[in-house]
Each structure stands twice: as C-alpha cells, then as structure tokens.
Design an enzyme around this catalytic site. Structure first.
Site: not given
Length: 176
Positions: A62, A72, A132, A168
């Site tokens: 992603h 991130k 995250y 995904d």
C-alpha cells in the site's frame, strides 16, 4: 531510541533504549526531536491499528499518491509480522529495492516507511496487531498499491499466503 539505517534510503529500524529494573523497563517510543535528527521531519497526523486473526495473512503493498504521500512508523504490539518497505521513488538510489524485518511484541522494534514508499506485511502468528503512526490522513482518492507478489519486486515472503483481501489480490503489476 536507537536508529539503524535499513537498505532503503530514509528508512530506519528504531529500537528502544530501555531503562530497566525489577519491574520491567521504560523507553521512549517516539520523539520528534530524535526523528528530525535522522531526517524524519513529517508530522504525525493519524494513528492506525491493524488486527489480523490468521498466521500468513498479507496486507499490502500500500501507498498513497501525491499530495497524500505518507510516512509510516510501524510497530508490532501483539504477535509478530514480517514488515516490508518498498522504494517507489524514481529519484532514489534505492528505487525498486525492498527491505523486510520481523517486528514482534518481544523485540519492540519500529520500521520507518518514508514518503513515496509502499508498505506491506505478513503475519507470522495468529492474533497479530500492528500499530502505525502516520504523517497524512487517509485519502480514499489517493489510495493505491501493487500486488504483493509482483515479479518486478521479488519480495521473499516467509510463509504461504493464508488470507489476503480481494483489493490486495487485485492491485495491478508495477510498470515503469
């Protein structure tokens, strides 16, 4: 905190500098000053939690497109997973290279995913949680990704895939 450069430009493994005694330990998990000293200047705007029930689950690869590219800082807070950063920055010396590391509740490590890089992980245990810190708010219009098993990248996932979302599974292959 202890910063160790990965093989990806601007990506670090951040380890805790633990101060311990008979009770356990104390450590700073985030410090904007130390992040800035390592060139990580993005402000944290969002915190995310991901829970995966089954060992072998893949989430990724992603990223968000401009102007919502995000940094991130990823940590495992339960279980363990193989975490991957993939450099998609055309002007980067590590363009199209990837780096992977096991993050676990035992090792307390954090992986920094720089802006312009894709991110994904595979759970190594049942009931795994990832936490995250993210520099941009999620923008559905800028949500993007590439297939987890795209031959352009050659990511060596440690386990057979047991679970993966339809989204995904259906990301397109990378084309220069």
């Amino acid at each position: 905190m202890i910063f160790e450069q990965t093989g990806i430009e601007g990506s670090y493994i951040v380890d805790l500098k633990q101060i311990g005694d008979s009770r356990g330990f104390f450590a700073r998990a985030y410090c904007s000053k130390e992040f800035k000293e390592h060139g990580i200047t993005a402000n944290i705007l969002q915190a995310n939690l991901s829970f995966s029930k089954i060992k072998g689950t893949i989430r990724g690869m992603h990223f968000q497109t401009s102007p919502f590219e995000e940094m991130k800082a990823v940590r495992c807070i339960r279980g363990s997973f193989f975490d991957v950063v993939l450099d998609l920055r055309i002007d980067s010396p590590t363009y199209l290279k990837w780096y992977g590391i096991e993050l676990s509740q035992e090792n307390h490590k954090m992986l920094i995913i720089p802006e312009g890089c894709a991110h994904g992980f595979q759970t190594l245990m049942d009931d795994t949680e990832a936490f995250y810190l993210v520099s941009k708010e999620y923008s559905p219009a800028h949500d993007s990704g590439y297939r987890w098993n795209d031959n352009s990248f050659g990511i060596n996932w440690p386990l057979p895939v047991t679970e993966i979302s339809e989204k995904d599974r259906n990301w397109t292959d990378y084309k220069e």
